[in-house]
Design a protein around this motif. Sequence first.
Motif, short mmCIF file in Angstrom:
data_model
loop_
_atom_site.label_atom_id
_atom_site.label_comp_id
_atom_site.label_asym_id
_atom_site.label_seq_id
_atom_site.Cartn_x
_atom_site.Cartn_y
_atom_site.Cartn_z
N MET A 1 0.85 -1.22 0.00
CA MET A 1 0.00 0.00 0.00
C MET A 1 0.87 1.25 0.00
N ILE A 2 0.44 2.22 -0.73
CA ILE A 2 1.18 3.48 -0.86
C ILE A 2 0.23 4.64 -0.63
N ARG A 3 0.73 5.64 0.06
CA ARG A 3 -0.04 6.89 0.23
C ARG A 3 0.79 8.05 -0.31
N ILE A 4 0.17 8.86 -1.13
CA ILE A 4 0.86 10.02 -1.70
C ILE A 4 0.06 11.28 -1.38
N SER A 5 0.77 12.34 -1.02
CA SER A 5 0.13 13.64 -0.91
C SER A 5 0.85 14.59 -1.85
N LYS A 19 4.48 14.36 -0.06
CA LYS A 19 4.61 13.36 1.00
C LYS A 19 4.40 11.99 0.39
N ALA A 20 5.20 11.02 0.86
CA ALA A 20 5.05 9.66 0.34
C ALA A 20 5.27 8.66 1.46
N MET A 21 4.37 7.68 1.55
CA MET A 21 4.50 6.63 2.56
C MET A 21 4.22 5.29 1.89
N ILE A 22 5.01 4.28 2.25
CA ILE A 22 4.78 2.95 1.70
C ILE A 22 4.71 1.94 2.84
N GLN A 23 3.83 0.97 2.72
CA GLN A 23 3.76 -0.07 3.74
C GLN A 23 4.91 -1.05 3.50
N ALA A 66 12.63 3.22 10.09
CA ALA A 66 11.50 2.49 10.68
C ALA A 66 10.60 1.88 9.61
N ALA A 67 9.76 0.94 10.02
CA ALA A 67 8.79 0.32 9.12
C ALA A 67 7.83 1.37 8.58
N ASN A 68 7.24 1.07 7.46
CA ASN A 68 6.28 1.96 6.80
C ASN A 68 6.87 3.37 6.64
N PHE A 70 8.19 7.01 5.79
CA PHE A 70 7.42 8.19 5.44
C PHE A 70 8.40 9.32 5.10
#
Lengths: 104, 262, 151
Positions: A1-5, A19-23, A66-68, A70
């Motif tokens: 899963m990926i979240r982008i702003s 902003k970018a976050m990946i599981q 760290a995990a996930n 950001f």
Amino acid sequence: MIRISAPDTAFEGEVIELKAMIQHPMETGYRRDSKGEIIPTDIIKSFRCTYDGNVIFEAEFFPGIAANPFLTFHARASHTGKIEFSWTDQHGERWAEERMLTVS
Amino acid sequence: MRRAYLLALILTGCSENHERIAEQSQISSADLRSGYEFLQPETQALQDDAFANPGYLWVDKGKALFNQSPEHGEPACSSCHSDDSRPVSKAAAHYPAIDEQSGKLVNLESRINLCRERYQGLAPLEYESDDLLGLTAYLSHLAQGEPVSVTIDGQARKYYDAGEDYFFLRKGQFNLACSQCHNEHWGDKLRGDTISQGHGNAFPAYRMEWQTFGSLHRRLRDCDSGIRAEPLEYGSETYTAVELYLAKRAEGLAMESPGVRR
Amino acid sequence: MKIARSSALLFLIFLSACGQASEDRLAGPVEISGDAIIEPLNGKQGDPVRGEQIFTSREAGHCVLCHQVARLDAEFQGNVGPVLTGIGARLSVGQIRYRIVDAQGIWPDTVMPSYYRTGGLRQVDHEYQGAPALSAQQIEDIVAFLELQTN
């Protein structure tokens, strides 16, 4: 899963925040399981962001992240173009997502 | 002689019960506090950040799953559940609840799996799978801000009582009951960590210790391990009963999922 | 004869009613005198240096989880239990020993675990079954360490 702003639009010259976050477990390779066996390293090794094909941000990841993971960073909007976010892990597996930025 | 036997019986009864069950203690409603209030400011900020809160990775996944048609053209969750028909927007705040059809107590996870089985013809999802965590994260997130409020009468009563029994039962090698730390010693410190009141209103939650998202059952298993008690199975009737007891105990606290906790 | 048998029977019932004779409840035999256990467990001799390690180690006793002792080399000591600075001056060795061995035998509602108990527990994690949380030697080491805390 990926979240982008990322903003959809910006004025020419405007500084935008991305902003970018990946599981991802970002397993360090130093932990032991309940039987005492080392849990093997499993980490993302690099992140890259391109804006209309040009690299605007790059990062090398190490087990200390760290995990996930950001990331937040900035860019200057210059012209309409595609922003691509990509991650590559230690096995060479790659994940990517893109957003379109319209600049007026 | 009879008097002596009677005395012995009374003695057995008294000490046996006192041995098993911790002294009854309660948190007054004026003192009721979410686990959020026991966090460091940085952790609170992380929970409050609508982007950085890692729990949203699972909320996003759940939202996508909720709206997509499963593999072979079965109805998507959203085709039955919309704002006008069978709305689920606040439902999570009222779980666990009795399933009408079976008469059994179900939590959010079992409710989702029942729906999959009955209305979509799909196999149940495993506890702690990204899919099930995603769906429970999404549904709980829809109820964010809603005060926790559950029914404990009628068919739910026996489950509530069972949950209460477990909460006050001394167990594990350390022979401790949940109530002893969470009713009697909340606010005190275990090493550098402040004991919370042990509410479930922020679950499913992202736990720093797990470096991932997890269910309340996973947290209860960790609690039991902590007092050196054998953890129960995921989805066990006892843990579901404990969820109901905890929800009643937390009545009025706002749903916070996706929570971030230590 | 009849009276003796009835008394013996009554005595046995009374023993079991009083919540486990020492043989069942604890990992080994102890003699309790009031609120103290005078004799060292299994005749072990305690080492205060090891005792301090056990007191602060997460993998062993980890007593600092709940108790504070001044000038101890351990960060963030808990406060669920009473401060143990100077405990050696306030309690006798036997009293300290009993409190670690079986605090729940003294105060049934206490949150302090009984570290030498093996009997009458429920739902014990399979990893910890069959042995007490602390061995006789470990308890004697902690007692030796706390005995020296006189100021």
